[in-house]
Design an enzyme around this catalytic site. Sequence first.
Site, PDB file in Angstrom:
ATOM      1  N   TYR A  58       0.843  -1.200   0.000  1.00  0.00           N
ATOM      2  CA  TYR A  58       0.000   0.000   0.000  1.00  0.00           C
ATOM      3  C   TYR A  58       0.874   1.244   0.000  1.00  0.00           C
ATOM      4  CZ  TYR A  58      -5.027  -0.438   0.154  1.00  0.00           C
ATOM      5  OH  TYR A  58      -6.336  -0.590  -0.202  1.00  0.00           O
ATOM      6  N   GLU A  73      -0.565   4.809  -0.518  1.00  0.00           N
ATOM      7  CA  GLU A  73      -1.384   6.011  -0.787  1.00  0.00           C
ATOM      8  C   GLU A  73      -0.545   7.264  -0.573  1.00  0.00           C
ATOM      9  OE1 GLU A  73      -4.844   5.509   1.635  1.00  0.00           O
ATOM     10  OE2 GLU A  73      -5.804   4.193   0.180  1.00  0.00           O
ATOM     11  N   ASP A 100      -5.259  13.798 -25.716  1.00  0.00           N
ATOM     12  CA  ASP A 100      -5.334  12.382 -25.338  1.00  0.00           C
ATOM     13  C   ASP A 100      -4.575  11.605 -26.419  1.00  0.00           C
ATOM     14  OD1 ASP A 100      -5.963   9.702 -25.125  1.00  0.00           O
ATOM     15  OD2 ASP A 100      -8.036  10.046 -24.506  1.00  0.00           O
ATOM     16  N   THR A 107      -2.761   6.062 -22.328  1.00  0.00           N
ATOM     17  CA  THR A 107      -2.690   4.737 -21.737  1.00  0.00           C
ATOM     18  C   THR A 107      -1.275   4.233 -21.983  1.00  0.00           C
ATOM     19  OG1 THR A 107      -3.578   3.851 -23.795  1.00  0.00           O
ATOM     20  CG2 THR A 107      -5.113   4.084 -21.955  1.00  0.00           C
ATOM     21  N   LYS A 134      -1.100   0.534 -25.351  1.00  0.00           N
ATOM     22  CA  LYS A 134      -1.414   0.475 -26.785  1.00  0.00           C
ATOM     23  C   LYS A 134      -0.085   0.511 -27.555  1.00  0.00           C
ATOM     24  CE  LYS A 134      -6.071   2.331 -26.228  1.00  0.00           C
ATOM     25  NZ  LYS A 134      -6.217   3.091 -24.985  1.00  0.00           N
ATOM     26  N   ARG A 159      -1.291  -2.575 -18.757  1.00  0.00           N
ATOM     27  CA  ARG A 159      -2.576  -1.876 -18.867  1.00  0.00           C
ATOM     28  C   ARG A 159      -2.628  -0.773 -17.808  1.00  0.00           C
ATOM     29  NH1 ARG A 159      -6.750  -2.930 -21.794  1.00  0.00           N
ATOM     30  NH2 ARG A 159      -5.440  -4.473 -22.808  1.00  0.00           N
TER      31      ARG A 159
HETATM   32  N1  DSN Z   1     -10.958   0.946 -25.784  1.00  0.00           N
HETATM   33  C1  DSN Z   1      -9.849   1.631 -26.374  1.00  0.00           C
HETATM   34  C2  DSN Z   1      -9.812   1.463 -27.849  1.00  0.00           C
HETATM   35  O1  DSN Z   1     -10.045   0.371 -28.285  1.00  0.00           O
HETATM   36  O2  DSN Z   1      -9.521   2.401 -28.575  1.00  0.00           O
HETATM   37  C3  DSN Z   1      -9.781   3.040 -26.001  1.00  0.00           C
HETATM   38  O3  DSN Z   1      -9.683   3.134 -24.637  1.00  0.00           O
END
Ligand code: DSN
Length: 417
Positions: free
Chosen positions: A51, A53, A197, A223, A226, A232
Amino acid sequence: MSSLQETDAEVFDIIRREKMRQEYRLELIASENFTSTAVMEAQGSILTNKYAEGYPGRRYYGGCVNVDVIEELARNRTKELFEVEHANVQPHSGTQANMAVYFSVLDPGATYMGMDLAHGGHLSMGHPKNFSGKIYKVVPYSVSRENHRIDYDVVRDLAIKHRPGMIIAGASAYPRIIDYSIFASIAREVDAVLMADIAHIAGLIVAGLHPSPAPYADFITTTTHKTLRGPRGGIVMCKQRWASVLDSCIFPGMQGGPLMHVIAAKAVALKEASTPDFRDYQKRVVRNARVLAEELMNHGFRIVSGGTDNHLVLVDLTDKGVNGAQAQEILESAGITVNKNTIPFDPLPPGKASGIRIGTPAITTRNMGTKEMGLIASWISQALANGSNESVLTKIGNNVREMCESFPLYLNVQDGV
Ligand code: DSN
């Protein structure tokens, strides 16, 4: 026998089946990728027990001596890689990264602008059932009917008319370059905060294959799983003047304990992303997407915007006698995984959709190249023209498996991992 197999054979078997699915089928979902075993090792580590925080040096628990170093490392690597002033690596996902920015900038009921979901935007950019559409007033902007690219004049007109507190430049199904400098000048004109984004294109930005929003945006969200090819999770970056408000919006504002094992894996991925190999990988991702789009056009497919500048291709199926949902299912039967996707000005609802979205990050990680893109385009074409012919679909599935066998992925990784 692994301890997982001994403790829970059921879960062990499901993971093993998923491993085989990933190994022997073509993964063309544009938002997915295959992480390195080093990333998975960090994510599966004993750091899950801790933990923490708070933030490094300011925790609510004792014993944070090591996780402080990990989080500092991840923050510094983010700042260096993306050339930003401040980074918060605690968001559990991309949507939570976006939420943190909205909470930092907008009061409930305030107005922001984001790309229309039906034109390539994301759930967290104003879907009526998502917090982003429930708490705030959203003014969506769309792409032009003529060329399917963002029409910056329309964005400017909407901004002047609605005076949003924030403008988001970003998308989850937009195959073209985004011009952050124009977004910044529009935001300046109406005194709005600019958020970029970059979840889909983070890896391309790191490799210099897409312009970076860093000089222009107040906030950047991404994110990590990707094109960036990490675990993730999410990250928010911002100008120093927003740092303390952002940090307190994430903790204690909207999250409790950070996932330190995931933050460690983010640090590993960020290190990997700083290498020449990673830049070369991103070049191949973009080249493969371009070739795949060309090959699909040679097979008579209409491609939204006429091609791609990045890692994804949006295929318009309106003249193919199948909708996106049907195409997704047919291709799945042939060992090819894609997702149905609306196309700009789609007459169908998102559950059916008139298109499919195809991405090259995952198949490029397993070293497939332009020759394979030609084969994949021809299999997609054959499968969709023979959607109810089981023997054709089975034959394509066998070809897919054979190709995947030539580009092994995780076969050397212990089962259960
Ligand atoms: N779900 C993702 C996508 O497939 O683009 C975006 O967060």
